[in-house]
Design a protein around this motif. Structure first.
Motif, PDB file in Angstrom:
ATOM      1  N   UNK A 363       1.031  -1.095   0.397  1.00 50.08           N
ATOM      2  CA  UNK A 363      -0.004   0.089  -0.503  1.00 50.08           C
ATOM      3  C   UNK A 363       1.220   1.282  -0.370  1.00 50.08           C
ATOM      4  N   UNK A 364       0.390   2.116  -0.932  1.00 48.94           N
ATOM      5  CA  UNK A 364       1.544   3.496  -0.645  1.00 48.94           C
ATOM      6  C   UNK A 364       1.539   4.234   0.771  1.00 48.94           C
ATOM      7  N   UNK A 365       2.693   4.906   1.202  1.00 48.87           N
ATOM      8  CA  UNK A 365       2.939   4.679   3.013  1.00 48.87           C
ATOM      9  C   UNK A 365       1.694   6.230   3.196  1.00 48.87           C
ATOM     10  N   UNK A 366       0.792   6.418   4.248  1.00 48.11           N
ATOM     11  CA  UNK A 366       0.280   7.228   4.725  1.00 48.11           C
ATOM     12  C   UNK A 366       0.371   8.299   5.549  1.00 48.11           C
ATOM     13  N   UNK A 367       0.094   8.869   5.806  1.00 47.42           N
ATOM     14  CA  UNK A 367       0.204  10.244   6.818  1.00 47.42           C
ATOM     15  C   UNK A 367       1.617  10.657   6.599  1.00 47.42           C
ATOM     16  N   UNK A 368       1.619  10.909   4.988  1.00 51.61           N
ATOM     17  CA  UNK A 368       2.733  11.874   4.627  1.00 51.61           C
ATOM     18  C   UNK A 368       2.310  13.300   5.871  1.00 51.61           C
ATOM     19  N   UNK A 369       4.151  13.284   6.558  1.00 52.47           N
ATOM     20  CA  UNK A 369       3.874  15.174   7.026  1.00 52.47           C
ATOM     21  C   UNK A 369       5.303  15.373   6.804  1.00 52.47           C
ATOM     22  N   UNK A 370       5.686  17.062   6.693  1.00 53.66           N
ATOM     23  CA  UNK A 370       6.995  17.213   6.609  1.00 53.66           C
ATOM     24  C   UNK A 370       6.929  18.989   7.578  1.00 53.66           C
ATOM     25  N   UNK A 371       8.533  19.042   7.805  1.00 56.13           N
ATOM     26  CA  UNK A 371       8.780  20.330   8.788  1.00 56.13           C
ATOM     27  C   UNK A 371       9.488  20.564   8.337  1.00 56.13           C
ATOM     28  N   UNK A 372       9.240  22.029   8.305  1.00 57.28           N
ATOM     29  CA  UNK A 372      10.484  22.464   7.076  1.00 57.28           C
ATOM     30  C   UNK A 372      11.476  23.593   8.057  1.00 57.28           C
ATOM     31  N   UNK A 373      12.408  23.207   7.803  1.00 58.96           N
ATOM     32  CA  UNK A 373      13.806  24.296   8.001  1.00 58.96           C
ATOM     33  C   UNK A 373      13.593  25.334   6.781  1.00 58.96           C
TER      34      UNK A 373
END
Length: 499
Positions: A363-373
């Motif tokens: 299955x595709x990876x779920x709940x992608x999140x990004x923390x930006x710098x």
């Protein structure tokens, strides 16, 4: 067929009369009689070892052999079986080199072959065996360590005596020019015997003997002759050997020197009245998928039915010569077996091994999140699901492959401030099945006159200070702010944003 001169004709007649020791119906290889027919050179091994189109045989056993005095690149080679009386136990592979073994391949850790009392004796003959695994890789039907029965009759495999050869024995201790010393739990070196039917096909039956293993922080291997029980092969019309080692190169094969010594092979002979019902022949896998496999075999005369077994467990019977096994698990090895039944007599099993396919994508990876710098993006996601197992993830940056990882978090560095990026994650399993992409759009933070790139320590931090010089220790603070970091006697400024 071995080439023989006329001067050995009389010796050959004697050999025919006394090639094997008979005890009731048990026939046992007697290598001492071979000395009358096969010349041993001054280095104590068969003079035709590097000659092609010759082999060792008596009235029952024929031992495979190939060789060349001047092979590819001008190098002599041989594989299969050769006769030796050397009994040499010396280590010629010192200081991690294999060069000394090239001229000294004829030894035996027991010091000699077995006498009639099954005791090792110097100058007593034995067979040195070398497994030509490179040829077998190119031709799966070729068996470099093959023993055929000249009488063309089935025989019940009984057993054989095996001894470690000095080259792998010392290589397992010290390593050599190719092999590594056995020093990790699970390191092992083993000999595997396989049965052949009357058509020269593998029966699917096998037996294994551990020659060396590293267990409980100790290397275990014997310098004596060991009895190798072959009864699990059942009734065979020949047999062959392969070898297994934990020290293997995926391109070149076994690093462990693939040698062993053999003596006193025994089989049981049958009369016409006691000859067992033949096992099925011509086994082949017609098709297989994730959860099914179809086995076929040759039709036999006067057979009532066939019994099917899965991993040695009886599951069905049929009068046909094709059977499909259902409800299997994807990417799993199975032994598929069949036995013939006639007049309440049951044959021994004939078997093939198959590993089911894995055709299902994760299955595709779920709940992608990004923390930006400012110069980096920290990407996290939930593990993907798969019917077998996810083995890795591929990260894409603006549709280009960026990095592969087995983790579910990764920081992408070296980016431009105040810039939009498209990030994607693809999950993959061991069979190469890939998920659909999971994507997310992210934007790096703007740059100001205080902030610098997110800090990733590559050397030990000496000290962390506030901007007014207050010492905070050697750990990066969790609280957002700007700090001074000392490394290698240099001080640099670090801004923590949402860290």
């Amino acid at each position: 067929m071995a080439h023989r001169s006329n001067k050995h004709l009389f010796a050959l007649i004697l050999l025919i009369l006394s090639c094997s020791v008979y005890s009731d119906d048990t026939l046992t290889l007697n290598l001492n009689d071979y000395l009358a027919n096969y010349i041993i050179n001054e280095d104590s091994y068969w003079e035709d070892t590097y000659t092609d189109d010759v082999h060792l045989e008596d009235t029952l056993f024929a031992f495979s052999h190939s060789g060349a005095a001047d092979g590819a690149g001008g190098m002599a080679y041989w594989d299969g079986f050769t006769l030796s009386t050397s009994g040499d136990t010396y280590n010629y592979g010192k200081e991690g080199s294999s060069d000394g073994w090239i001229a000294k391949q004829w030894g035996c850790m027991a010091g000699g072959g077995l006498n009639d009392n099954m005791q090792p004796e110097s100058d007593r003959p034995y067979l040195v065996a070398y497994w030509g695994f490179h040829k077998e890789t190119l031709d799966p039907d070729y068996h470099s360590l093959r023993i055929d029965f000249i009488d063309n009759q089935p025989h019940k495999a009984v057993g054989v005596y095996i001894c470690n050869h000095p080259w792998p024995y010392y290589g397992n201790i010290n390593g050599d020019g190719f092999a590594s010393a056995f020093s990790k739990e699970g390191d092992h070196f083993a000999l595997v015997a396989h049965g052949l039917n009357e058509l020269g096909e593998p029966t699917g039956t096998s037996a294994s003997l551990q020659l060396a293993s590293y267990h409980d922080n100790k290397l275990i291997q014997s310098s004596d002759w060991q009895y190798f029980d072959l009864t699990s092969l059942g009734t065979v019309s020949g047999l062959y050997f392969t070898m297994e080692t934990s020290d293997i190169d995926q391109l070149y094969g076994a690093n462990t020197a693939a040698y062993f010594c053999l003596d006193k092979l025994s089989v049981l002979s049958f009369s016409k009245e006691t000859e067992p019902l033949p096992r099925p022949t011509g086994l082949q896998i017609l098709s297989y998928g994730e959860d099914t496999a179809t086995l076929a075999w040759n039709r036999m005369e006067n057979i009532d039915k066939y019994i099917l077994l899965l991993n040695k467990n009886e599951i069905a019977s049929t009068v046909d010569t094709v059977y499909t096994f259902y409800d299997l698990t994807a990417a799993t090895a199975y032994e598929l077996s069949v036995m013939a039944v006639a007049d309440n007599d049951t044959s021994e099993v004939a078997a093939l091994s198959v590993t089911t396919k894995d055709l299902t994508s994760p299955t595709p990876p779920a709940n992608l999140q990004v923390q930006a710098d400012i110069y980096s993006l920290l990407l996290t996601w939930d593990p993907a699901d798969d019917n077998v197992a996810v083995t890795r993830y591929t990260i894409y940056l603006d549709n280009e492959p960026y990095r592969r990882t087995t983790d579910t978090t990764h920081r992408i560095t070296g980016l431009q401030p105040d810039t939009q990026y498209e990030l994607a994650i693809v999950a993959e399993d061991a069979a190469g099945n890939k998920s659909e992409r999971a994507t997310i759009i992210a934007h790096t933070l703007p740059q100001d006159d205080q902030a610098i790139d997110y800090f990733e320590s590559t050397t030990e931090i000496e000290a962390v200070y506030t901007l007014n010089g207050l010492y905070l220790g050697k750990q990066i603070p969790a609280k957002s702010g700007t700090y001074l970091i000392r490394q290698n006697n240099k001080v640099s400024k670090l801004t923590i944003i949402n860290h």
